[in-house]
Each structure stands twice: as structure tokens, then as C-alpha cells.
Design an enzyme around this catalytic site. Structure first.
Site, mmCIF file in Angstrom:
data_model
loop_
_atom_site.group_PDB
_atom_site.id
_atom_site.type_symbol
_atom_site.label_atom_id
_atom_site.label_comp_id
_atom_site.label_asym_id
_atom_site.label_seq_id
_atom_site.Cartn_x
_atom_site.Cartn_y
_atom_site.Cartn_z
ATOM 1 N N ASP A 188 0.551 -1.572 -0.428
ATOM 2 C CA ASP A 188 -0.215 -0.227 -0.033
ATOM 3 C C ASP A 188 0.910 1.115 -0.024
ATOM 4 O OD1 ASP A 188 -1.863 1.880 0.331
ATOM 5 O OD2 ASP A 188 -2.864 0.931 2.274
ATOM 6 N N ASP A 225 -2.069 2.109 -6.109
ATOM 7 C CA ASP A 225 -1.278 2.143 -4.972
ATOM 8 C C ASP A 225 -1.791 1.451 -4.239
ATOM 9 O OD1 ASP A 225 -3.976 3.175 -4.606
ATOM 10 O OD2 ASP A 225 -3.414 4.319 -2.676
ATOM 11 N N GLU A 226 -2.017 0.212 -4.735
ATOM 12 C CA GLU A 226 -2.690 -0.976 -3.539
ATOM 13 C C GLU A 226 -2.685 -2.156 -4.610
ATOM 14 O OE1 GLU A 226 -6.086 -1.873 -0.789
ATOM 15 O OE2 GLU A 226 -5.436 -0.480 -1.466
#
Length: 369
Positions: A21, A121-122
Site C-alpha cells: 500500500d 497504489d495498492e
């Protein structure tokens, strides 16, 4: 009842799952590129003073979060929460964010082909079959250092034997931390976790759980699974599983349903000539991205947003696959013409290919006689 539940739903602890993350991803990219923002309360959103109060916060840096700013909040609220001398609004630049995300995902694929993106983003990564690292800590360190070397950005990494625990682990030590939850430590780790941090516990579920005197992982585990299921349906069953560190969901490698590129313009585009040039550029990037995955599509989608934030989309589906950037650009231009050409200055353009298939599926003209 809890023991019967555990026996009925055994726990697979043989896997090794990583959850990565990125830390305040969009805001961190902007601070990387504009170091003067680092001591400011940076909010990624259209400035509501310029939009008549419209706009929603996409994300915010940790300075802004200390004042209570968070994603999905109306941007107007940030004006009331943050001192004006600290507050900075920055329009989101998704083209740039996607490019950085692609860099990061290339690093993920160096350790496994089993990568499930959750957002730019993850992602979850199944590294069960990867024996290049002596332990999970060394793997987490390698990921963090590789991402920082390539992008100058930081991330939190969680490692465990399933997706639920890996995500809990990454959230446990943000920003920039790394946490490993082993099968032997899972129950101790979960016991002290506040109930609001469990996946699926939202604004509606949280007060109901608190009314049941369930405020942390230990109290959730002690609750009757059948009672949880009666009260919350399927989510109650999932909560009972999670309280025992059980999550059988696999890391899912998803096939792309569409591939596209979009760009925000500041200043806005003021002419049809400028629009046509940008459509050609976006078409070239879209086709290049599709070819990288050895894909092509039969449908082209045009997205247009004007300076008043009015967004329109149009699509066209061809009988055969679009073979090159020229064909995609021509289709996008025809859609632009159908929209009536330039009515107001253009803030955003996007070109997407859908109805994708492997490039091995060729356009074949069958003889009719």
C-alpha cells in the site's frame, strides 16, 4: 460454537501473501515533484474556490490529514479545516499517477506473476512459490527499497498467509512500515485490533457491533458465529472467519477489460486542431499499451470533460479489430465530430480500447464464393 466453526472451516496457512500500500500515493508524487509542498497541507482536488464549491478530495498528504482532511470529503470542507497559509490544492494528474503505478507493478512482477491490483497504489501478491528470499522480512525490505529506488516513494508492506491478514498487516504500521503476521502470531495480532479496522466494518456495521460489546478482535472471536451471521448475514460469517485469521480468497489475476489513456489540460484546449493533435497522441499511447499486453480491441471510447466539468463519453464498435494508432485516432476524431466539435474549452480527453482480444485473434475476411 467457535471451535465447531474452526473445525468446519479449516485454516490454510501454507500460502505467503504480500499486500503493498503506497503512502498517500497521489500526494506523495506531487510532493516528490514539487518539494515546496512537503511542509504544506496538500489536498489533491480541484480548488473549490475556482469551481463554485464543486469537487471531492481524491487524497491528501499526512499534514492535511492531521487537520481532518480525508479522501471522498467535499473539497469545500478542507477550506474550513486547514489554515489558509498551509493549504494547497492540486488538480489530480491521473496520467502521471498511472505511469508511476506501472513502474511499481513492474517491480511486483519481478517477484511473482500472481498480482492482483486493487487500485493504482495498492496490490496483493502471492509469493508462495518464490524461494529467492530467505524470509518474509527480506522480501518486504526488497520491495520497499526497489520501489523507493525507482520512484522515490515509500510504501507499507504486510505479509501473511492470506489476503485479509496481509492487508491488516500493511495498515498496522503506516506510513513506510513493514509487518509480518505468521500463523503462530495471527490470533495475538488480531486480538488488539480495533473492530473498525476489520474489512467490511463500515459506518453502519460499527455501531451495531459496539452495541453488542464487540470493540476489538478478541471480542469478535468470542462472539457466537451463528449470532453474527443472523445479525449481519454473509458479512457476519466473513467476520467470524476473519476473527480466526481465516480468509480462503485467492489472489486473482484479472484480465484487462479495457486499456486507455487520458490527460488533463491546464490551460484547457481551445481549438479543434489542438483536440485532434491530442487525440492522435492519446491513441498512440493507448495502442502501445495494448500491444504491450498483446491485445487489440473492436471498440473505441472517447471521453471529454469541459471547463465546467461536464463529462461526455461516446463509443464506436467496428466489425474488425482496430489495427493501429491511426485507425484508433480516426475513430476518436469521428466521435469528437459527433459530439459537435468544440463547444467549450476542453479540460480532459481520454481514449480507450475495449472489447479486447489477444492479437493472435486476427481480422479474417472469409471468401463468399
Amino acid at each position: 460454537m467457535g471451535e465447531l466453526f474452526r473445525l468446519r472451516f479449516p485454516n490454510d496457512t501454507s500460502r505467503r501473501i504480500v499486500h503493498v500500500d503506497m503512502d498517500a500515493f497521489y500526494a506523495s508524487i506531487e510532493m516528490r515533484d514539487r518539494p515546496e509542498y512537503r511542509k504544506k497541507a496538500l489536498v489533491i482536488a480541484h480548488d473549490p474556490r475556482k469551481t463554485g464549491g464543486k469537487g471531492v478530495v481524491t487524497t491528501a498528504n499526512y499534514v492535511a490529514r492531521q487537520f481532518g482532511v480525508h479522501s471522498a470529503m467535499p473539497a469545500q470542507e478542507a477550506l474550513h479545516l486547514v489554515p489558509r497559509e498551509l493549504l494547497v490544492f492540486r488538480d489530480p494528474d491521473f496520467e502521471k499517477y498511472r505511469a508511476v503505478s506501472a513502474q511499481i507493478h513492474q517491480i511486483f512482477h519481478q517477484v511473482s506473476d500472481l498480482v492482483q491490483p486493487v487500485a493504482l497504489d495498492e496490490a496483493y501478491i502471492d509469493v508462495t512459490a518464490n524461494h529467492d528470499f530467505s524470509n518474509s522480512i527480506s522480501l518486504a525490505v526488497w520491495l520497499q527499497r526497489s520501489i523507493e529506488a525507482a520512484t522515490h516513494l515509500t510504501c507499507a508492506v504486510g505479509v501473511s498467509y492470506n489476503k485479509f491478514l496481509a492487508k491488516m498487516a500493511s495498515e498496522y504500521n503506516k506510513p513506510g512500515g513493514r509487518t509480518v503476521v505468521t500463523p503462530d502470531s495471527a490470533q495475538e495480532f488480531l486480538a488488539d485490533q480495533p473492530i473498525g479496522s476489520f474489512h467490511g466494518v463500515g459506518k453502519k456495521t460499527l455501531p451495531k457491533l459496539i452495541d453488542m460489546h464487540i470493540t476489538n478482535g478478541a471480542e469478535l472471536r468470542a462472539a457466537d458465529p451463528q449470532l453474527l451471521e443472523r445479525r449481519f448475514g454473509k458479512m457476519g460469517f466473513v467476520l467470524a472467519q476473519h476473527a480466526r485469521g481465516i480468509d480462503p480468497r485467492p489472489v486473482e489475476v484479472r484480465k484487462a477489460k479495457s486499456i486507455g489513456k487520458e490527460r488533463t489540460y491546464n490551460p484547457p484546449l481551445q481549438s479543434d486542431v489542438a483536440v485532434k493533435k491530442e487525440l492522435e497522441h492519446l491513441a498512440a499511447m493507448t495502442v502501445a499499451a495494448a500491444r504491450k499486453h498483446e491485445l487489440h480491441g473492436k471498440t473505441v471510447v472517447l471521453k471529454v470533460r469541459d471547463v465546467d466539468f461536464h463529462t461526455q463519453t461516446r463509443r464506436v464498435t467496428a466489425e474488425n479489430y482496430f489495427e493501429d494508432e491511426t485507425a484508433v485516432a480516426e475513430a476518436a476524431w469521428q466521435l469528437w465530430v459527433e459530439l459537435g466539435r468544440l463547444q467549450r474549452p476542453v479540460r480532459l480527453l481520454g481514449v480507450t480500447e475495449t472489447a479486447l482480444a489477444p492479437m493472435s485473434y486476427q481480422n479474417i475476411d472469409l471468401p463468399l464464393n
